[in-house]
Design a protein around this motif. Structure first.
Motif, PDB file in Angstrom:
ATOM      1  N   LEU A  59       1.226  58.511 -29.869  1.00 30.20           N
ATOM      2  CA  LEU A  59       2.422  57.715 -29.701  1.00 30.20           C
ATOM      3  C   LEU A  59       3.030  57.495 -31.086  1.00 30.20           C
ATOM      4  O   LEU A  59       2.386  56.902 -31.955  1.00 30.20           O
ATOM      5  N   PRO A  60       4.249  58.003 -31.350  1.00 28.27           N
ATOM      6  CA  PRO A  60       4.857  57.764 -32.665  1.00 28.27           C
ATOM      7  C   PRO A  60       5.160  56.283 -32.838  1.00 28.27           C
ATOM      8  O   PRO A  60       5.822  55.677 -32.000  1.00 28.27           O
ATOM      9  N   MET A  61       4.649  55.686 -33.892  1.00 26.73           N
ATOM     10  CA  MET A  61       4.845  54.262 -34.133  1.00 26.73           C
ATOM     11  C   MET A  61       6.012  53.990 -35.081  1.00 26.73           C
ATOM     12  O   MET A  61       6.698  53.010 -34.960  1.00 26.73           O
ATOM     13  N   HIS A  62       6.189  54.862 -36.064  1.00 27.32           N
ATOM     14  CA  HIS A  62       7.242  54.648 -37.052  1.00 27.32           C
ATOM     15  C   HIS A  62       7.542  55.960 -37.751  1.00 27.32           C
ATOM     16  O   HIS A  62       6.642  56.760 -37.987  1.00 27.32           O
ATOM     17  N   ALA A  63       8.795  56.174 -38.087  1.00 31.29           N
ATOM     18  CA  ALA A  63       9.194  57.350 -38.857  1.00 31.29           C
ATOM     19  C   ALA A  63      10.047  56.886 -40.026  1.00 31.29           C
ATOM     20  O   ALA A  63      10.960  56.085 -39.854  1.00 31.29           O
ATOM     21  N   TYR A  64       9.730  57.358 -41.204  1.00 32.50           N
ATOM     22  CA  TYR A  64      10.470  57.014 -42.405  1.00 32.50           C
ATOM     23  C   TYR A  64      11.532  58.068 -42.670  1.00 32.50           C
ATOM     24  O   TYR A  64      11.340  59.234 -42.367  1.00 32.50           O
ATOM     25  N   ARG A  65      12.626  57.662 -43.274  1.00 34.94           N
ATOM     26  CA  ARG A  65      13.706  58.608 -43.584  1.00 34.94           C
ATOM     27  C   ARG A  65      13.426  59.403 -44.845  1.00 34.94           C
ATOM     28  O   ARG A  65      13.914  60.506 -45.015  1.00 34.94           O
ATOM     29  N   SER A  66      12.668  58.819 -45.761  1.00 31.19           N
ATOM     30  CA  SER A  66      12.370  59.516 -47.011  1.00 31.19           C
ATOM     31  C   SER A  66      10.926  59.248 -47.411  1.00 31.19           C
ATOM     32  O   SER A  66      10.317  58.300 -46.952  1.00 31.19           O
ATOM     33  N   GLY A  67      10.417  60.088 -48.285  1.00 28.40           N
ATOM     34  CA  GLY A  67       9.037  59.946 -48.736  1.00 28.40           C
ATOM     35  C   GLY A  67       8.067  60.240 -47.610  1.00 28.40           C
ATOM     36  O   GLY A  67       8.439  60.734 -46.563  1.00 28.40           O
ATOM     37  N   HIS A  68       6.783  59.958 -47.847  1.00 28.99           N
ATOM     38  CA  HIS A  68       5.809  60.083 -46.778  1.00 28.99           C
ATOM     39  C   HIS A  68       4.876  58.888 -46.810  1.00 28.99           C
ATOM     40  O   HIS A  68       4.799  58.161 -47.779  1.00 28.99           O
ATOM     41  N   VAL A  69       4.174  58.659 -45.721  1.00 25.10           N
ATOM     42  CA  VAL A  69       3.332  57.478 -45.571  1.00 25.10           C
ATOM     43  C   VAL A  69       2.004  57.719 -46.261  1.00 25.10           C
ATOM     44  O   VAL A  69       1.364  58.736 -46.046  1.00 25.10           O
ATOM     45  N   HIS A  70       1.583  56.764 -47.088  1.00 24.33           N
ATOM     46  CA  HIS A  70       0.344  56.919 -47.841  1.00 24.33           C
ATOM     47  C   HIS A  70      -0.812  56.134 -47.258  1.00 24.33           C
ATOM     48  O   HIS A  70      -1.958  56.481 -47.482  1.00 24.33           O
ATOM     49  N   ALA A  71      -0.534  55.050 -46.564  1.00 25.13           N
ATOM     50  CA  ALA A  71      -1.625  54.203 -46.078  1.00 25.13           C
ATOM     51  C   ALA A  71      -1.219  53.526 -44.791  1.00 25.13           C
ATOM     52  O   ALA A  71      -0.049  53.286 -44.536  1.00 25.13           O
ATOM     53  N   VAL A  72      -2.228  53.195 -43.997  1.00 23.20           N
ATOM     54  CA  VAL A  72      -1.996  52.493 -42.742  1.00 23.20           C
ATOM     55  C   VAL A  72      -3.214  51.642 -42.439  1.00 23.20           C
ATOM     56  O   VAL A  72      -4.335  52.012 -42.770  1.00 23.20           O
ATOM     57  N   THR A  73      -3.002  50.475 -41.854  1.00 19.98           N
ATOM     58  CA  THR A  73      -4.103  49.633 -41.405  1.00 19.98           C
ATOM     59  C   THR A  73      -3.612  48.785 -40.247  1.00 19.98           C
ATOM     60  O   THR A  73      -2.414  48.696 -40.002  1.00 19.98           O
ATOM     61  N   CYS A  74      -4.527  48.183 -39.502  1.00 22.12           N
ATOM     62  CA  CYS A  74      -4.116  47.387 -38.353  1.00 22.12           C
ATOM     63  C   CYS A  74      -5.003  46.164 -38.216  1.00 22.12           C
ATOM     64  O   CYS A  74      -6.072  46.093 -38.794  1.00 22.12           O
ATOM     65  N   VAL A  75      -4.532  45.193 -37.437  1.00 24.42           N
ATOM     66  CA  VAL A  75      -5.287  43.964 -37.226  1.00 24.42           C
ATOM     67  C   VAL A  75      -6.042  44.031 -35.909  1.00 24.42           C
ATOM     68  O   VAL A  75      -5.763  44.859 -35.054  1.00 24.42           O
ATOM     69  N   ALA A  76      -6.964  43.114 -35.739  1.00 25.75           N
ATOM     70  CA  ALA A  76      -7.855  43.118 -34.585  1.00 25.75           C
ATOM     71  C   ALA A  76      -7.149  42.897 -33.255  1.00 25.75           C
ATOM     72  O   ALA A  76      -7.572  43.390 -32.231  1.00 25.75           O
ATOM     73  N   ASN A  77      -6.058  42.150 -33.250  1.00 26.96           N
ATOM     74  CA  ASN A  77      -5.417  41.837 -31.976  1.00 26.96           C
ATOM     75  C   ASN A  77      -4.489  42.948 -31.496  1.00 26.96           C
ATOM     76  O   ASN A  77      -3.881  42.824 -30.452  1.00 26.96           O
ATOM     77  N   HIS A  78      -4.374  44.008 -32.226  1.00 31.24           N
ATOM     78  CA  HIS A  78      -3.597  45.197 -31.861  1.00 31.24           C
ATOM     79  C   HIS A  78      -2.100  44.939 -31.728  1.00 31.24           C
ATOM     80  O   HIS A  78      -1.391  45.762 -31.170  1.00 31.24           O
ATOM     81  N   GLU A  79      -1.605  43.840 -32.180  1.00 26.43           N
ATOM     82  CA  GLU A  79      -0.180  43.572 -32.043  1.00 26.43           C
ATOM     83  C   GLU A  79       0.612  43.978 -33.272  1.00 26.43           C
ATOM     84  O   GLU A  79       1.817  44.101 -33.213  1.00 26.43           O
ATOM     85  N   THR A  80      -0.046  44.158 -34.383  1.00 27.67           N
ATOM     86  CA  THR A  80       0.667  44.467 -35.606  1.00 27.67           C
ATOM     87  C   THR A  80      -0.046  45.571 -36.355  1.00 27.67           C
ATOM     88  O   THR A  80      -1.256  45.633 -36.368  1.00 27.67           O
ATOM     89  N   THR A  81       0.731  46.429 -36.972  1.00 26.87           N
ATOM     90  CA  THR A  81       0.170  47.404 -37.890  1.00 26.87           C
ATOM     91  C   THR A  81       0.898  47.280 -39.214  1.00 26.87           C
ATOM     92  O   THR A  81       2.081  46.973 -39.241  1.00 26.87           O
ATOM     93  N   LEU A  82       0.198  47.481 -40.278  1.00 31.43           N
ATOM     94  CA  LEU A  82       0.780  47.373 -41.607  1.00 31.43           C
ATOM     95  C   LEU A  82       0.861  48.764 -42.203  1.00 31.43           C
ATOM     96  O   LEU A  82      -0.138  49.468 -42.272  1.00 31.43           O
ATOM     97  N   LEU A  83       2.038  49.164 -42.629  1.00 28.50           N
ATOM     98  CA  LEU A  83       2.256  50.516 -43.119  1.00 28.50           C
ATOM     99  C   LEU A  83       2.803  50.489 -44.537  1.00 28.50           C
ATOM    100  O   LEU A  83       3.416  49.527 -44.947  1.00 28.50           O
TER     101      LEU A  83
END
Length: 136
Positions: A59-83
């Motif tokens: 499931l695509p969660m987010h797409a950036y217009r420039s650059g590329h994604v270097h890191a990703v993490t998420c919280v236990a309640n599954h409601e938020t992801t930090l990119l």
């Protein structure tokens, strides 16, 4: 998994394909039901690693217009992801509806290398500029 002489040996059990290019980061949710990947194709994807058949699509969660994604993490309640992206911006995205909740930027002068969070209240970002920034 086989146990032999006290050492563990792991077997390759499947493969998840979906990024167009290298994957920079992978993280499991705390309950290990899902994993998030961040790739040089500028996308963050949510996977169900328990479904290893050919129909398993991310499931695509987010797409950036420039650059590329270097890191990703998420919280236990599954409601938020930090990119984080190479444009020195942290994006907080709701994992339920894939909508951006907040963008945090202009704190680092170098590329963000890694991100972490604690109980969905304190964010941390590490950068190639040699700094660790905390967000509350």
């Amino acid at each position: 998994m086989f146990l032999s002489g006290g050492s563990e040996r792991f077997l390759h059990v499947g493969q998840l394909i979906g990024h167009d290019g290298p994957i920079e980061s992978v993280r499991f949710t705390d309950d290990s039901k899902y994993c998030l990947t961040a790739g040089q194709d500028r996308t963050v994807r949510l996977w169900n690693p328990l479904c290893l058949d050919s129909r398993n699509e991310a499931l695509p969660m987010h797409a950036y217009r420039s650059g590329h994604v270097h890191a990703v993490t998420c919280v236990a309640n599954h409601e938020t992801t930090l990119l984080s992206a190479s444009d020195k911006t942290i994006v907080v995205t709701d994992m339920v509806n894939a909508k951006v909740k907040q963008r945090l930027s202009a704190a680092h002068i170098g590329r963000i290398n890694d991100v972490a969070l604690r109980n969905d209240t304190i964010y941390a970002s590490a950068s190639y500029d040699g700094t660790l920034k905390l967000w509350d």
